[in-house]
Design a protein around this motif. Structure first.
Motif, PDB file in Angstrom:
ATOM      1  N   PHE A 325       9.020  -7.637  33.237  1.00  0.00           N
ATOM      2  CA  PHE A 325       7.722  -8.203  33.594  1.00  0.00           C
ATOM      3  C   PHE A 325       7.221  -7.585  34.902  1.00  0.00           C
ATOM      4  CE2 PHE A 325       5.196 -11.360  35.901  1.00  0.00           C
ATOM      5  CZ  PHE A 325       4.182 -11.591  34.978  1.00  0.00           C
ATOM      6  N   LYS A 326       8.103  -7.461  35.898  1.00  0.00           N
ATOM      7  CA  LYS A 326       7.706  -6.858  37.168  1.00  0.00           C
ATOM      8  C   LYS A 326       7.310  -5.396  36.981  1.00  0.00           C
ATOM      9  CE  LYS A 326      10.365  -9.709  40.419  1.00  0.00           C
ATOM     10  NZ  LYS A 326      11.445  -9.703  41.440  1.00  0.00           N
ATOM     11  N   LYS A 327       8.071  -4.698  36.140  1.00  0.00           N
ATOM     12  CA  LYS A 327       7.753  -3.291  35.877  1.00  0.00           C
ATOM     13  C   LYS A 327       6.405  -3.162  35.200  1.00  0.00           C
ATOM     14  CE  LYS A 327       9.682   0.824  33.633  1.00  0.00           C
ATOM     15  NZ  LYS A 327      10.803   1.353  32.794  1.00  0.00           N
ATOM     16  N   PHE A 328       6.158  -4.037  34.214  1.00  0.00           N
ATOM     17  CA  PHE A 328       4.880  -4.019  33.512  1.00  0.00           C
ATOM     18  C   PHE A 328       3.735  -4.366  34.461  1.00  0.00           C
ATOM     19  CE2 PHE A 328       1.571  -6.375  31.219  1.00  0.00           C
ATOM     20  CZ  PHE A 328       1.179  -5.426  30.294  1.00  0.00           C
ATOM     21  N   PHE A 329       3.940  -5.379  35.309  1.00  0.00           N
ATOM     22  CA  PHE A 329       2.909  -5.810  36.243  1.00  0.00           C
ATOM     23  C   PHE A 329       2.609  -4.713  37.258  1.00  0.00           C
ATOM     24  CE2 PHE A 329       1.516  -8.106  40.095  1.00  0.00           C
ATOM     25  CZ  PHE A 329       0.405  -8.754  39.570  1.00  0.00           C
ATOM     26  N   LYS A 330       3.654  -4.029  37.740  1.00  0.00           N
ATOM     27  CA  LYS A 330       3.470  -2.955  38.708  1.00  0.00           C
ATOM     28  C   LYS A 330       2.740  -1.774  38.085  1.00  0.00           C
ATOM     29  CE  LYS A 330       6.067  -0.148  42.026  1.00  0.00           C
ATOM     30  NZ  LYS A 330       7.419   0.191  42.560  1.00  0.00           N
ATOM     31  N   THR A 331       3.110  -1.465  36.836  1.00  0.00           N
ATOM     32  CA  THR A 331       2.438  -0.362  36.129  1.00  0.00           C
ATOM     33  C   THR A 331       0.964  -0.687  35.907  1.00  0.00           C
ATOM     34  OG1 THR A 331       4.501   0.168  35.006  1.00  0.00           O
ATOM     35  CG2 THR A 331       2.496   1.076  34.064  1.00  0.00           C
ATOM     36  N   GLY A 332       0.665  -1.942  35.573  1.00  0.00           N
ATOM     37  CA  GLY A 332      -0.709  -2.365  35.365  1.00  0.00           C
ATOM     38  C   GLY A 332      -1.517  -2.278  36.635  1.00  0.00           C
ATOM     39  N   GLN A 333      -0.904  -2.614  37.783  1.00  0.00           N
ATOM     40  CA  GLN A 333      -1.621  -2.516  39.049  1.00  0.00           C
ATOM     41  C   GLN A 333      -1.939  -1.084  39.395  1.00  0.00           C
ATOM     42  OE1 GLN A 333       0.809  -4.634  41.932  1.00  0.00           O
ATOM     43  NE2 GLN A 333      -0.689  -6.294  42.005  1.00  0.00           N
ATOM     44  N   LEU A 334      -0.969  -0.176  39.136  1.00  0.00           N
ATOM     45  CA  LEU A 334      -1.188   1.232  39.439  1.00  0.00           C
ATOM     46  C   LEU A 334      -2.322   1.810  38.590  1.00  0.00           C
ATOM     47  CD1 LEU A 334       2.509   2.507  39.772  1.00  0.00           C
ATOM     48  CD2 LEU A 334       0.832   2.153  41.614  1.00  0.00           C
ATOM     49  N   LYS A 335      -2.365   1.414  37.321  1.00  0.00           N
ATOM     50  CA  LYS A 335      -3.424   1.907  36.441  1.00  0.00           C
ATOM     51  C   LYS A 335      -4.783   1.405  36.882  1.00  0.00           C
ATOM     52  CE  LYS A 335      -0.669   2.603  32.241  1.00  0.00           C
ATOM     53  NZ  LYS A 335      -0.456   2.201  30.849  1.00  0.00           N
ATOM     54  N   SER A 336      -4.814   0.134  37.347  1.00  0.00           N
ATOM     55  CA  SER A 336      -6.104  -0.420  37.757  1.00  0.00           C
ATOM     56  C   SER A 336      -6.641   0.221  39.018  1.00  0.00           C
ATOM     57  CB  SER A 336      -5.954  -1.929  37.969  1.00  0.00           C
ATOM     58  OG  SER A 336      -5.085  -2.201  39.064  1.00  0.00           O
ATOM     59  N   LYS A 337      -5.746   0.860  39.834  1.00  0.00           N
ATOM     60  CA  LYS A 337      -6.182   1.488  41.062  1.00  0.00           C
ATOM     61  C   LYS A 337      -6.645   2.933  40.867  1.00  0.00           C
ATOM     62  CE  LYS A 337      -3.282  -1.275  44.148  1.00  0.00           C
ATOM     63  NZ  LYS A 337      -2.182  -1.254  45.118  1.00  0.00           N
ATOM     64  N   LYS A 338      -6.431   3.488  39.664  1.00  0.00           N
ATOM     65  CA  LYS A 338      -6.853   4.861  39.411  1.00  0.00           C
ATOM     66  C   LYS A 338      -8.383   4.936  39.354  1.00  0.00           C
ATOM     67  CE  LYS A 338      -2.751   6.370  36.895  1.00  0.00           C
ATOM     68  NZ  LYS A 338      -2.247   6.894  35.603  1.00  0.00           N
ATOM     69  N   PRO A 339      -8.962   5.947  39.997  1.00  0.00           N
ATOM     70  CA  PRO A 339     -10.421   6.076  39.963  1.00  0.00           C
ATOM     71  C   PRO A 339     -10.928   6.412  38.571  1.00  0.00           C
ATOM     72  CG  PRO A 339      -9.406   8.020  40.975  1.00  0.00           C
ATOM     73  CD  PRO A 339      -8.325   7.022  40.783  1.00  0.00           C
ATOM     74  N   THR A 340     -12.075   5.896  38.243  1.00  0.00           N
ATOM     75  CA  THR A 340     -12.679   6.175  36.925  1.00  0.00           C
ATOM     76  C   THR A 340     -13.962   6.966  37.095  1.00  0.00           C
ATOM     77  OG1 THR A 340     -13.847   4.089  37.053  1.00  0.00           O
ATOM     78  CG2 THR A 340     -11.715   4.078  35.937  1.00  0.00           C
TER      79      THR A 340
END
Length: 341
Positions: A325-340
């Motif tokens: 869960f922590k790994k998934f949550f951390k990965t999701g945060q990193l993706k949300s910080k990527k510029p679009t």
């Protein structure tokens, strides 16, 4: 009676490590009392002054302070295999005694625990015999230089079956042990004047100590004869320090009663009872401390010094699930910080 409840927030390895550390430390702390118990049972605690303190003082003066921990190393080393065997056997016996509806009576549960303990004790019995031999020998003039040397010497001089001398007393001693466990259990509600599921931690600790005192007192004569049979050997000085000569288990009972009286079957009981409270106190305390360290490493609590829960962490998740869960949550945060674009 109280036992450690399985905490799903710990892995199997962590539970085994916590239990092993708790058992080893409690054995080490109470080793001088165990030595006094065994010497009194075998007959090596001779002298004008009686009692565990006098026996320990005599050993200290004759062999040095290190001698108070004779046999403790093998006692600690046998913890892990003995615990693993007992747990595996207990699960098998529980499955055997469980009815078609998945229910098991308290008597059947106690019997399952007693039989599991008996199985593990029989399998690991040679290590118990070696512990007794190391305790009764003189550290300044040792017959055995260590654990492995003791195993090989007993095997070469006395044969393989000598490693299981007195094992029948373990089977016989399980009967009063189980009866004592049931006797304590059925009277707990009367003793505390309340239901078992509402016992406090202090009451549960008292229950464990009371059960240990009752069961060990009832089965102590069998343990005394077992210790004499383990220690006796024609290849040791003074035949291992045993104070009576006998040809078998039944004859050992007879010779003890004939030479010293019935109460001699309980020689060493005082030292054995004195170690109950510190033994379980150190065991429970160490287990809880190691448990907090593991829970902190797993991310369930904020500090190993308290049980304060980590905010936002679901305590029902298992360690592997929480990591994912922590790994998934951390990965999701990193993706949300990527510029679009």
């Amino acid at each position: 009676m109280a036992t450690w409840r399985r905490d799903g927030r710990l892995t199997g390895g962590q539970r085994l490590l916590c239990a092993g550390a708790a058992g080893a430390l409690s054995l080490t702390v109470t080793a001088p009392l165990e030595l006094a118990t065994v010497l009194a049972q075998v007959g090596g605690a001779r002298g004008p002054a009686r009692g565990p303190w006098a026996a320990g003082l005599r050993v200290w003066r004759a062999e040095g302070p290190r001698a108070l921990w004779k046999g403790n190393a093998v006692a600690c080393l046998r913890l892990f295999p003995c615990s693993a065997l007992q747990l595996a056997a207990y699960r098998k016996f529980v499955m055997l005694f469980t009815d078609d509806l998945g229910h098991i009576s308290q008597w059947s549960s106690i019997m399952a625990g007693s039989l599991a303990g008996m199985v593990s004790t029989i399998v690991m019995y040679p290590t118990d015999l070696i512990k007794t031999r190391l305790i009764v020998q003189n550290l300044l003039e040792p017959s055995y230089r260590g654990i492995l040397h003791a195993f090989s010497t007993v095997y070469q001089q006395e044969g393989f079956l000598a490693l299981y001398r007195g094992v029948s007393l373990t089977v016989l001693g399980a009967l009063p042990f189980s009866a004592g466990s049931l006797l304590v259990y059925i009277n707990l509600e009367k003793l505390w004047n309340g239901p078992r599921d509402r016992f406090s931690p202090l009451q549960n600790f008292a229950n464990v100590c009371l059960a240990a005192a009752v069961t060990q007192t009832l089965s102590f004569p069998f343990d005394t004869v077992k210790r004499k049979m383990q220690a006796q050997s024609p290849h040791l000085p003074h035949h291992g320090g045993v104070d009576v000569h006998f040809s078998g288990a039944v004859d050992c009972f007879r010779q003890i009663v004939k030479a010293q009286g019935v109460l001699a079957l309980w020689n060493g009981l005082t030292a054995n009872l004195l170690k109950i409270v510190p033994y379980f106190g150190v065991m429970f305390g160490t287990f809880e401390f190691c448990k907090r360290i593991c829970l902190y490493q797993n991310g369930y609590i904020v500090s190993p010094l308290s049980y304060k829960l980590t905010p936002g962490v679901d305590q029902s998740l298992k360690p592997q699930e929480l990591r994912e869960f922590k790994k998934f949550f951390k990965t999701g945060q990193l993706k949300s910080k990527k510029p679009t674009l």
